[in-house]
Design a protein around this motif. Structure first.
Motif, PDB file in Angstrom:
ATOM      1  N   GLU A  82       2.600  36.322 -72.851  1.00  0.00           N
ATOM      2  CA  GLU A  82       3.230  35.105 -74.177  1.00  0.00           C
ATOM      3  C   GLU A  82       3.433  35.041 -75.369  1.00  0.00           C
ATOM      4  O   GLU A  82       4.485  34.904 -76.568  1.00  0.00           O
ATOM      5  N   GLN A  83       2.879  35.623 -75.419  1.00  0.00           N
ATOM      6  CA  GLN A  83       1.846  35.295 -77.663  1.00  0.00           C
ATOM      7  C   GLN A  83       3.365  37.263 -78.191  1.00  0.00           C
ATOM      8  O   GLN A  83       2.866  36.594 -79.101  1.00  0.00           O
ATOM      9  N   LEU A  84       3.210  37.839 -77.093  1.00  0.00           N
ATOM     10  CA  LEU A  84       3.906  38.790 -77.822  1.00  0.00           C
ATOM     11  C   LEU A  84       5.393  38.619 -78.419  1.00  0.00           C
ATOM     12  O   LEU A  84       6.064  38.264 -77.215  1.00  0.00           O
ATOM     13  N   GLN A  85       6.019  38.871 -79.105  1.00  0.00           N
ATOM     14  CA  GLN A  85       7.718  39.187 -79.418  1.00  0.00           C
ATOM     15  C   GLN A  85       7.805  40.774 -79.033  1.00  0.00           C
ATOM     16  O   GLN A  85       8.107  41.623 -79.784  1.00  0.00           O
ATOM     17  N   VAL A  86       9.199  40.476 -78.376  1.00  0.00           N
ATOM     18  CA  VAL A  86       9.106  41.493 -77.683  1.00  0.00           C
ATOM     19  C   VAL A  86      10.343  42.404 -78.273  1.00  0.00           C
ATOM     20  O   VAL A  86      11.282  41.329 -78.830  1.00  0.00           O
ATOM     21  N   VAL A  87      10.286  43.112 -78.373  1.00  0.00           N
ATOM     22  CA  VAL A  87      11.057  43.874 -79.755  1.00  0.00           C
ATOM     23  C   VAL A  87      12.231  44.996 -79.933  1.00  0.00           C
ATOM     24  O   VAL A  87      13.062  44.603 -80.151  1.00  0.00           O
ATOM     25  N   ALA A  88      11.742  45.406 -78.724  1.00  0.00           N
ATOM     26  CA  ALA A  88      13.135  46.387 -77.917  1.00  0.00           C
ATOM     27  C   ALA A  88      13.144  45.397 -76.181  1.00  0.00           C
ATOM     28  O   ALA A  88      11.537  45.303 -75.577  1.00  0.00           O
ATOM     29  N   SER A  89      14.149  45.969 -75.593  1.00  0.00           N
ATOM     30  CA  SER A  89      14.768  45.922 -75.022  1.00  0.00           C
ATOM     31  C   SER A  89      13.177  46.764 -73.373  1.00  0.00           C
ATOM     32  O   SER A  89      12.881  47.714 -73.735  1.00  0.00           O
ATOM     33  N   VAL A  90      12.799  45.838 -72.037  1.00  0.00           N
ATOM     34  CA  VAL A  90      11.074  46.740 -71.350  1.00  0.00           C
ATOM     35  C   VAL A  90      11.951  48.211 -70.379  1.00  0.00           C
ATOM     36  O   VAL A  90      13.223  47.132 -69.530  1.00  0.00           O
ATOM     37  N   ARG A  91      11.572  48.642 -70.014  1.00  0.00           N
ATOM     38  CA  ARG A  91      12.450  49.536 -69.016  1.00  0.00           C
ATOM     39  C   ARG A  91      11.088  49.473 -67.740  1.00  0.00           C
ATOM     40  O   ARG A  91      11.440  48.991 -66.183  1.00  0.00           O
ATOM     41  N   ASP A 130     -12.435  55.656 -61.021  1.00  0.00           N
ATOM     42  CA  ASP A 130     -12.695  54.863 -61.695  1.00  0.00           C
ATOM     43  C   ASP A 130     -12.259  54.063 -62.995  1.00  0.00           C
ATOM     44  O   ASP A 130     -12.542  53.210 -63.632  1.00  0.00           O
ATOM     45  N   ARG A 131     -11.153  54.447 -62.535  1.00  0.00           N
ATOM     46  CA  ARG A 131      -9.705  53.857 -63.817  1.00  0.00           C
ATOM     47  C   ARG A 131      -8.553  53.448 -62.403  1.00  0.00           C
ATOM     48  O   ARG A 131      -8.180  53.660 -61.249  1.00  0.00           O
ATOM     49  N   PHE A 132      -8.036  52.462 -63.383  1.00  0.00           N
ATOM     50  CA  PHE A 132      -6.943  51.549 -62.482  1.00  0.00           C
ATOM     51  C   PHE A 132      -5.783  51.538 -63.348  1.00  0.00           C
ATOM     52  O   PHE A 132      -5.628  52.134 -64.801  1.00  0.00           O
ATOM     53  N   ASP A 133      -4.680  52.937 -62.661  1.00  0.00           N
ATOM     54  CA  ASP A 133      -3.439  52.734 -63.193  1.00  0.00           C
ATOM     55  C   ASP A 133      -2.209  52.824 -62.901  1.00  0.00           C
ATOM     56  O   ASP A 133      -1.756  53.731 -61.828  1.00  0.00           O
ATOM     57  N   LEU A 134      -1.496  51.861 -63.220  1.00  0.00           N
ATOM     58  CA  LEU A 134      -0.355  51.478 -62.152  1.00  0.00           C
ATOM     59  C   LEU A 134       1.037  51.504 -62.890  1.00  0.00           C
ATOM     60  O   LEU A 134       0.908  50.135 -63.823  1.00  0.00           O
ATOM     61  N   ARG A 135       2.236  51.638 -62.649  1.00  0.00           N
ATOM     62  CA  ARG A 135       3.318  51.593 -63.428  1.00  0.00           C
ATOM     63  C   ARG A 135       4.309  50.813 -62.471  1.00  0.00           C
ATOM     64  O   ARG A 135       4.537  51.771 -61.267  1.00  0.00           O
ATOM     65  N   ILE A 136       5.121  50.024 -62.764  1.00  0.00           N
ATOM     66  CA  ILE A 136       6.424  49.146 -62.475  1.00  0.00           C
ATOM     67  C   ILE A 136       7.935  49.436 -62.823  1.00  0.00           C
ATOM     68  O   ILE A 136       7.757  48.990 -64.016  1.00  0.00           O
ATOM     69  N   GLU A 137       8.842  50.086 -62.380  1.00  0.00           N
ATOM     70  CA  GLU A 137       9.746  50.350 -63.430  1.00  0.00           C
ATOM     71  C   GLU A 137      10.729  49.537 -62.893  1.00  0.00           C
ATOM     72  O   GLU A 137      11.191  49.593 -61.981  1.00  0.00           O
ATOM     73  N   LEU A 138      11.626  48.816 -63.603  1.00  0.00           N
ATOM     74  CA  LEU A 138      11.961  47.738 -63.423  1.00  0.00           C
ATOM     75  C   LEU A 138      13.899  49.024 -63.092  1.00  0.00           C
ATOM     76  O   LEU A 138      14.037  49.283 -63.793  1.00  0.00           O
ATOM     77  N   ASN A 139      14.261  47.283 -62.797  1.00  0.00           N
ATOM     78  CA  ASN A 139      15.407  47.727 -62.615  1.00  0.00           C
ATOM     79  C   ASN A 139      16.656  47.206 -62.901  1.00  0.00           C
ATOM     80  O   ASN A 139      18.259  48.398 -63.194  1.00  0.00           O
ATOM     81  N   PHE A 140      16.320  46.731 -64.563  1.00  0.00           N
ATOM     82  CA  PHE A 140      16.949  46.811 -65.564  1.00  0.00           C
ATOM     83  C   PHE A 140      16.786  46.132 -66.383  1.00  0.00           C
ATOM     84  O   PHE A 140      15.266  46.143 -66.691  1.00  0.00           O
ATOM     85  N   ASP A 141      17.161  46.540 -68.094  1.00  0.00           N
ATOM     86  CA  ASP A 141      15.974  46.307 -69.438  1.00  0.00           C
ATOM     87  C   ASP A 141      15.878  44.143 -69.190  1.00  0.00           C
ATOM     88  O   ASP A 141      17.049  43.935 -69.196  1.00  0.00           O
ATOM     89  N   VAL A 142      15.308  44.510 -69.652  1.00  0.00           N
ATOM     90  CA  VAL A 142      14.379  43.298 -69.707  1.00  0.00           C
ATOM     91  C   VAL A 142      14.058  42.797 -71.218  1.00  0.00           C
ATOM     92  O   VAL A 142      13.092  42.929 -72.468  1.00  0.00           O
TER      93      VAL A 142
END
Length: 471
Positions: free
Chosen positions: A315-324, A235-247
């Motif tokens: 695009e409206q969000l300010q990325v405050v730190a690198s994304v893993r 009854d829910r969707f939960d999927l995660r993608i781990e990035l190869n480098f800090d974005v």
């Protein structure tokens, strides 16, 4: 019955490649201890370098260093298999995950909806290719036979019991799905093909081998039913993608976002539902996740629309730190009602559907920048409508003709004798709130051909006042 087996021989590698920005570059999956890293799987570009499965990482780096690496994660394999089961659920209500890296689904009941097996198979292959998973597909009268035949065939379709016995007879014994110790014993007896085993007396096989052998053979031939556990979509969707480098930019997050929304669309299609709200989680190292809530006015499941709306919010969000890593979670999965469309759509190809345009504008401009109109229970034209920000229907409007453009302030008609098309319609209202009005309204046509809605006060023979224009 007819069962199809979708074998996914490179599920772990495909799961990594489909979220990799350059899947054609050499890539290997690593397993083992930190002291001894071993190549577990590799793509064709890595094989072209001379690398092979089972090779140590140090030995592979002697041959070449021009390849990327990723971790071989068995838990990810199960996640991809469940995602594909959710996708397959749209084609059949009987989907089984009992065999690793394979999907079993009963397909004969779906022929009336998806067409005969050749057309059905072509659709399965097309959608699997779009999702990015390599595969082999075999159809047979029972699920175990379909799974075993997929070990040696791709595209085989067996319809009758005679064809099934013949196809199974040509299989090597080591590919028949029997346990390894039992296969070794049969090979030592000189039995190389399954038809040789099927030709032996059952009494002799029962004395020499465990009962599991005869049960397996009976299930292969469809003489013994196979108990399967059937998949039920969550009854829910939960999927995660781990990035190869800090974005650190939105642009680099668009590729994994497109994959996540495409997987969400496939999941929703399998459940025959839509999504109205979901949340993007941007996971950082050493700090709390940044969350991007995404809301839609109605339930949707088209991959392109979900991506565009999520991109506008991101695009409206300010990325405050690198994304893993990037994660998509959806709990609100209401029933989906497809949009009613004409058989021949005359909309130009470059134009967007209204629903997609509406959601894109809300994502770019904000929830409060776009609203609709709904009717109010008030006969006064200037009070008979209200702004509406949700998707709930308003009250029913008046039965008479009303202009699409209502003027903020009425102005006097300059023509002396306009053509009156309809009227008068008397409106008397507002005595309870100090806005008392008594007017006679007319539908008129000017000399230039424009249609207007005009009025004069009850009992007044003066000029008409234009209150609105019709399109």
């Amino acid at each position: 019955m007819r069962w199809a087996c979708i074998l996914l021989p490179q599920l772990a590698l495909d799961g990594v490649l489909r979220r990799h920005p350059e899947p054609e570059r050499p890539l290997v999956l690593l397993a083992g201890t930190p002291q001894r890293r071993v190549l577990q799987a590799l793509n064709p570009a890595a094989r072209a370098l001379g690398l092979r499965v089972g090779q140590t990482l140090s030995a592979a780096q002697v041959i070449s260093r021009d390849f990327a690496t990723a971790e071989y994660d068995p838990a990810q394999i199960e996640d991809w298999q469940r995602l594909l089961a959710a996708w397959a659920y749209r084609f059949s209500s009987q989907v089984s995950l009992d065999y690793p890296r394979a999907l079993l689904l009963e397909v004969e009941s779906s022929f009336a909806l998806f067409g005969p097996w050749p057309r059905f198979e072509a659709r399965l292959r097309e959608e699997l290719g779009t999702l990015g998973f390599r595969h082999r597909i075999v159809a047979a009268p029972n699920p175990l036979a379909a799974r075993v035949l997929a070990n040696a065939h791709n595209g085989l379709a067996v319809a009758s019991a005679e064809e099934l016995r013949q196809a199974l007879g040509q299989l090597p014994v080591e590919r028949s799905g029997l346990p390894r110790e039992m296969t070794t014993a049969l090979l030592r007896m000189g039995l190389r093909r399954l038809h040789q085993l099927l030709a032996l007396p059952r009494n002799g096989l029962a004395r020499r081998f465990p009962a599991e052998l005869l049960r397996h053979l009976d299930s292969l031939l469809g003489e013994r039913p196979l108990a399967l556990d059937y998949y039920q979509p969550p009854d829910r969707f939960d999927l995660r993608i781990e990035l190869n480098f800090d974005v650190e930019s939105h642009q680099a997050l668009l590729f994994p976002l497109r994959r996540l929304t495409a997987d969400l669309a496939a999941f929703l299609a399998g459940r025959d539902s839509g999504v109205q709200r979901f949340t993007l989680h941007l996971e950082h190292a050493g700090r709390e996740d940044s969350q991007v809530p995404v809301g839609l006015l109605g339930a949707e499941r088209e991959a392109g629309m979900l991506f565009e709306v999520a991109r506008g919010r991101l695009e409206q969000l300010q990325v405050v730190a690198s994304v893993r890593s990037l994660r998509l979670v959806a709990h609100d999965l209401p029933a989906f009602v497809p949009e009613h469309r004409l058989l021949f759509d005359e909309r130009p190809q470059q134009n967007l559907p209204w629903q997609q345009l509406r959601e894109r504008l809300r994502a770019r401009l904000g929830d409060d920048a776009l609203h609709g109109l709904s009717a109010r229970a008030d006969h006064r034209p200037e009070c008979a409508w209200q702004a509406q920000t949700d998707a709930k229907p308003g009250l029913a409007g008046p039965t008479g003709p009303r202009p699409g453009w209502l003027l903020r302030e009425p102005h006097m008609l300059q023509e002396a004798a306009p053509r009156i098309l309809a009227g008068s319609e008397r409106i008397e209202s507002g005595w309870w709130d100090g806005g008392d009005m008594r007017r006679d309204y007319y539908l008129i046509e000017t000399r230039s051909g424009q249609r207007a809605w005009a009025y004069r006060a009850v009992g007044d023979n003066g000029p008409l006042l234009i209150h609105g224009w019709f399109a």
